[in-house]
Design a protein around this motif. Structure first.
Motif, PDB file in Angstrom:
ATOM      1  N   MET A  58      -2.000   1.020  12.281  1.00  0.00           N
ATOM      2  CA  MET A  58      -0.807   0.355  12.358  1.00  0.00           C
ATOM      3  C   MET A  58       0.026   1.783  11.321  1.00  0.00           C
ATOM      4  O   MET A  58       0.521   1.968  10.760  1.00  0.00           O
ATOM      5  CB  MET A  58      -0.585  -0.780  11.587  1.00  0.00           C
ATOM      6  N   GLU A  59       1.093   1.765  11.945  1.00  0.00           N
ATOM      7  CA  GLU A  59       2.234   2.724  10.934  1.00  0.00           C
ATOM      8  C   GLU A  59       3.632   1.742  10.558  1.00  0.00           C
ATOM      9  O   GLU A  59       4.292   0.910  11.462  1.00  0.00           O
ATOM     10  CB  GLU A  59       2.673   3.746  12.221  1.00  0.00           C
ATOM     11  N   LEU A  60       3.113   0.536   9.338  1.00  0.00           N
ATOM     12  CA  LEU A  60       4.433  -0.084   9.248  1.00  0.00           C
ATOM     13  C   LEU A  60       5.744   0.724   9.350  1.00  0.00           C
ATOM     14  O   LEU A  60       5.510   0.980   8.271  1.00  0.00           O
ATOM     15  CB  LEU A  60       4.051  -1.072   8.664  1.00  0.00           C
ATOM     16  N   ASP A  61       6.834   0.398  10.257  1.00  0.00           N
ATOM     17  CA  ASP A  61       7.978  -0.126   9.914  1.00  0.00           C
ATOM     18  C   ASP A  61       8.814  -0.818   8.779  1.00  0.00           C
ATOM     19  O   ASP A  61       8.485  -1.950   9.126  1.00  0.00           O
ATOM     20  CB  ASP A  61       8.703  -0.014  10.829  1.00  0.00           C
ATOM     21  N   LEU A  62       9.360  -0.111   7.677  1.00  0.00           N
ATOM     22  CA  LEU A  62       9.295  -1.849   6.550  1.00  0.00           C
ATOM     23  C   LEU A  62      10.893  -2.064   7.416  1.00  0.00           C
ATOM     24  O   LEU A  62      10.980  -3.094   6.518  1.00  0.00           O
ATOM     25  CB  LEU A  62       8.983  -0.798   5.743  1.00  0.00           C
ATOM     26  N   TYR A  63      11.516  -1.238   7.558  1.00  0.00           N
ATOM     27  CA  TYR A  63      12.994  -2.200   7.919  1.00  0.00           C
ATOM     28  C   TYR A  63      12.877  -2.808   8.671  1.00  0.00           C
ATOM     29  O   TYR A  63      13.176  -3.701   8.600  1.00  0.00           O
ATOM     30  CB  TYR A  63      14.065  -0.547   8.440  1.00  0.00           C
ATOM     31  N   TRP A  64      11.933  -2.527  10.203  1.00  0.00           N
ATOM     32  CA  TRP A  64      12.166  -3.489  11.508  1.00  0.00           C
ATOM     33  C   TRP A  64      10.720  -4.830  11.206  1.00  0.00           C
ATOM     34  O   TRP A  64      11.958  -5.899  11.662  1.00  0.00           O
ATOM     35  CB  TRP A  64      11.477  -2.905  12.375  1.00  0.00           C
ATOM     36  N   ILE A  65       9.974  -4.394  10.543  1.00  0.00           N
ATOM     37  CA  ILE A  65       9.112  -5.428   9.772  1.00  0.00           C
ATOM     38  C   ILE A  65      10.592  -6.841   8.547  1.00  0.00           C
ATOM     39  O   ILE A  65      10.049  -8.208   9.333  1.00  0.00           O
ATOM     40  CB  ILE A  65       8.354  -5.298   9.190  1.00  0.00           C
ATOM     41  N   ALA A  66      11.360  -6.495   7.403  1.00  0.00           N
ATOM     42  CA  ALA A  66      11.987  -6.719   7.140  1.00  0.00           C
ATOM     43  C   ALA A  66      13.252  -7.684   8.161  1.00  0.00           C
ATOM     44  O   ALA A  66      14.330  -8.789   8.116  1.00  0.00           O
ATOM     45  CB  ALA A  66      13.158  -6.517   6.515  1.00  0.00           C
ATOM     46  N   TYR A  67      13.825  -6.549   9.360  1.00  0.00           N
ATOM     47  CA  TYR A  67      14.296  -6.986  10.342  1.00  0.00           C
ATOM     48  C   TYR A  67      14.031  -8.336  10.906  1.00  0.00           C
ATOM     49  O   TYR A  67      14.981  -9.611  11.227  1.00  0.00           O
ATOM     50  CB  TYR A  67      14.748  -5.662  10.847  1.00  0.00           C
ATOM     51  N   ALA A  68      12.972  -8.443  11.048  1.00  0.00           N
ATOM     52  CA  ALA A  68      12.589  -9.870  11.052  1.00  0.00           C
ATOM     53  C   ALA A  68      12.477 -10.995  10.758  1.00  0.00           C
ATOM     54  O   ALA A  68      11.210 -11.943  11.150  1.00  0.00           O
ATOM     55  CB  ALA A  68      11.156  -9.030  12.686  1.00  0.00           C
ATOM     56  N   ASN A  69      11.930 -10.817   9.204  1.00  0.00           N
ATOM     57  CA  ASN A  69      12.637 -11.878   8.652  1.00  0.00           C
ATOM     58  C   ASN A  69      11.163 -11.943   8.311  1.00  0.00           C
ATOM     59  O   ASN A  69      10.457 -12.468   8.188  1.00  0.00           O
ATOM     60  CB  ASN A  69      13.065 -12.945   8.976  1.00  0.00           C
ATOM     61  N   ARG A  70      10.609 -10.802   8.032  1.00  0.00           N
ATOM     62  CA  ARG A  70       8.912 -11.073   7.911  1.00  0.00           C
ATOM     63  C   ARG A  70       8.374  -9.904   6.188  1.00  0.00           C
ATOM     64  O   ARG A  70       9.440  -9.044   5.761  1.00  0.00           O
ATOM     65  CB  ARG A  70       7.582 -10.269   9.005  1.00  0.00           C
ATOM     66  N   ASP A  71       7.102 -10.558   5.683  1.00  0.00           N
ATOM     67  CA  ASP A  71       6.722  -9.922   4.596  1.00  0.00           C
ATOM     68  C   ASP A  71       6.200  -9.303   4.589  1.00  0.00           C
ATOM     69  O   ASP A  71       4.490  -9.814   5.267  1.00  0.00           O
ATOM     70  CB  ASP A  71       6.436 -10.914   3.937  1.00  0.00           C
ATOM     71  N   PRO A  72       5.895  -7.965   4.427  1.00  0.00           N
ATOM     72  CA  PRO A  72       4.876  -6.888   4.766  1.00  0.00           C
ATOM     73  C   PRO A  72       3.637  -6.958   3.726  1.00  0.00           C
ATOM     74  O   PRO A  72       2.802  -6.458   3.788  1.00  0.00           O
ATOM     75  CB  PRO A  72       5.727  -5.430   4.462  1.00  0.00           C
ATOM     76  N   ILE A  73       3.876  -7.384   3.049  1.00  0.00           N
ATOM     77  CA  ILE A  73       2.838  -7.915   2.128  1.00  0.00           C
ATOM     78  C   ILE A  73       1.730  -8.833   2.164  1.00  0.00           C
ATOM     79  O   ILE A  73       0.785  -8.477   1.739  1.00  0.00           O
ATOM     80  CB  ILE A  73       2.960  -8.361  -0.003  1.00  0.00           C
ATOM     81  N   GLU A  74       2.553  -9.497   2.867  1.00  0.00           N
ATOM     82  CA  GLU A  74       1.518 -11.057   3.294  1.00  0.00           C
ATOM     83  C   GLU A  74       0.416 -10.141   3.947  1.00  0.00           C
ATOM     84  O   GLU A  74      -0.670 -10.270   4.588  1.00  0.00           O
ATOM     85  CB  GLU A  74       2.580 -12.093   4.054  1.00  0.00           C
ATOM     86  N   TYR A  75       1.377  -9.484   5.611  1.00  0.00           N
ATOM     87  CA  TYR A  75       0.786  -8.521   6.131  1.00  0.00           C
ATOM     88  C   TYR A  75      -0.930  -7.513   5.845  1.00  0.00           C
ATOM     89  O   TYR A  75      -1.927  -7.890   5.640  1.00  0.00           O
ATOM     90  CB  TYR A  75       0.775  -7.629   7.330  1.00  0.00           C
ATOM     91  N   PHE A  76      -0.480  -6.795   4.784  1.00  0.00           N
ATOM     92  CA  PHE A  76      -1.369  -5.912   4.123  1.00  0.00           C
ATOM     93  C   PHE A  76      -2.462  -6.872   3.187  1.00  0.00           C
ATOM     94  O   PHE A  76      -3.461  -6.586   3.468  1.00  0.00           O
ATOM     95  CB  PHE A  76      -0.502  -5.242   2.256  1.00  0.00           C
ATOM     96  N   GLN A  77      -1.925  -7.975   2.285  1.00  0.00           N
ATOM     97  CA  GLN A  77      -2.660  -8.375   2.048  1.00  0.00           C
ATOM     98  C   GLN A  77      -3.715  -9.494   3.123  1.00  0.00           C
ATOM     99  O   GLN A  77      -4.937  -9.894   3.161  1.00  0.00           O
ATOM    100  CB  GLN A  77      -2.452 -10.284   1.517  1.00  0.00           C
ATOM    101  N   ASN A  78      -3.588 -10.032   3.852  1.00  0.00           N
ATOM    102  CA  ASN A  78      -4.209 -10.497   5.683  1.00  0.00           C
ATOM    103  C   ASN A  78      -4.654  -9.980   6.533  1.00  0.00           C
ATOM    104  O   ASN A  78      -5.701  -9.991   7.372  1.00  0.00           O
ATOM    105  CB  ASN A  78      -3.166 -11.582   6.494  1.00  0.00           C
ATOM    106  N   TYR A  79      -4.699  -8.222   6.198  1.00  0.00           N
ATOM    107  CA  TYR A  79      -4.995  -7.210   7.153  1.00  0.00           C
ATOM    108  C   TYR A  79      -5.670  -5.872   6.146  1.00  0.00           C
ATOM    109  O   TYR A  79      -4.700  -4.595   6.275  1.00  0.00           O
ATOM    110  CB  TYR A  79      -4.632  -6.667   8.409  1.00  0.00           C
ATOM    111  N   PRO A  80      -5.804  -6.162   5.388  1.00  0.00           N
ATOM    112  CA  PRO A  80      -6.219  -4.875   4.313  1.00  0.00           C
ATOM    113  C   PRO A  80      -6.757  -3.637   5.038  1.00  0.00           C
ATOM    114  O   PRO A  80      -7.558  -3.626   5.469  1.00  0.00           O
ATOM    115  CB  PRO A  80      -7.326  -4.986   3.209  1.00  0.00           C
ATOM    116  N   GLY A  81      -5.779  -2.345   4.467  1.00  0.00           N
ATOM    117  CA  GLY A  81      -6.656  -0.639   5.151  1.00  0.00           C
ATOM    118  C   GLY A  81      -6.308  -1.077   6.465  1.00  0.00           C
ATOM    119  O   GLY A  81      -6.394   0.456   6.840  1.00  0.00           O
TER     120      GLY A  81
END
Length: 148
Positions: A58-81
Motif C-alpha cells: 500500500m502507498e498510503l496518501d496521508l492527506y486522503w486518509i485524513a480527509y476521510a477522517n481515518r487514522d493512519p496509525i491505526e492502519y499501521f498497527q492493524n496491518y503492520p508492514g
C-alpha cells in the motif's frame, strides 16, 4: 463492493506478475476507499484483508486518509508492514492542501510509527501549490525539524 471484489483478485495477479519480473506492485488510495459501501464494509479494509501483502503493498496518501477522517496509525498497527510508501501532503483547516507543517496532520506522530508501517520511502506532495518551490521548501524544512 462489486468493483472491489472484482479488482482485488486482479491486483493479486498483477502483484504476482510484478514480483516475477523483480518489481513491486503498490496501490495508492484516495478518500473514497474509506467510505462505507452499501453493506457497511470499508473498501480499503476489504482490500487490506484480501490482497496478499507479499504481492500488493500500500502507498498510503496521508492527506486522503485524513480527509476521510481515518487514522493512519491505526492502519499501521492493524496491518503492520503493509505500507512501504506514503505520500506526505498536509491539510488546512479548510480541508484544502497546504504545505507540510502548515496544516493539521501530525506527521511526527505518524512517522514515529514508520517501523510498524514498514515505511521505506515517502513522497512530499502538494497537488496545486501557488508557488511549487516555496511549498516544497516549507514542507522539507518542516519534515527536517521533526524528531521521530
Amino acid at each position: 463492493m462489486a468493483h472491489y471484489r472484482k479488482y482485488v483478485p486482479f491486483f493479486n495477479e498483477v502483484g504476482a506478475a510484478c514480483k516475477e519480473s523483480g518489481i513491486q506492485f503498490a496501490y495508492h488510495n484516495h478518500e473514497f476507499e474509506f467510505e462505507p459501501a452499501e453493506d457497511g464494509i470499508i473498501p480499503y479494509d476489504f482490500m487490506l484483508a484480501e490482497m496478499d501483502p507479499d504481492l500488493v503493498k500500500m502507498e498510503l496518501d496521508l492527506y486522503w486518509i485524513a480527509y476521510a477522517n481515518r487514522d493512519p496509525i491505526e492502519y499501521f498497527q492493524n496491518y503492520p508492514g503493509h505500507f512501504p510508501l506514503c505520500h506526505i501532503k498536509d491539510m488546512g483547516a479548510d480541508r484544502e492542501m497546504t504545505p507540510v507543517g502548515e496544516g493539521q496532520i501530525d506527521f511526527a506522530a505518524i512517522l514515529a510509527e514508520r517501523e510498524t508501517a514498514g515505511l521505506k520511502h515517502y513522497f512530499v506532495e502538494h497537488d496545486h501549490p501557488e508557488d511549487a518551490l516555496a511549498s516544497i521548501r516549507t514542507s522539507i524544512a518542516h519534515l527536517r525539524s521533526l524528531e521521530f
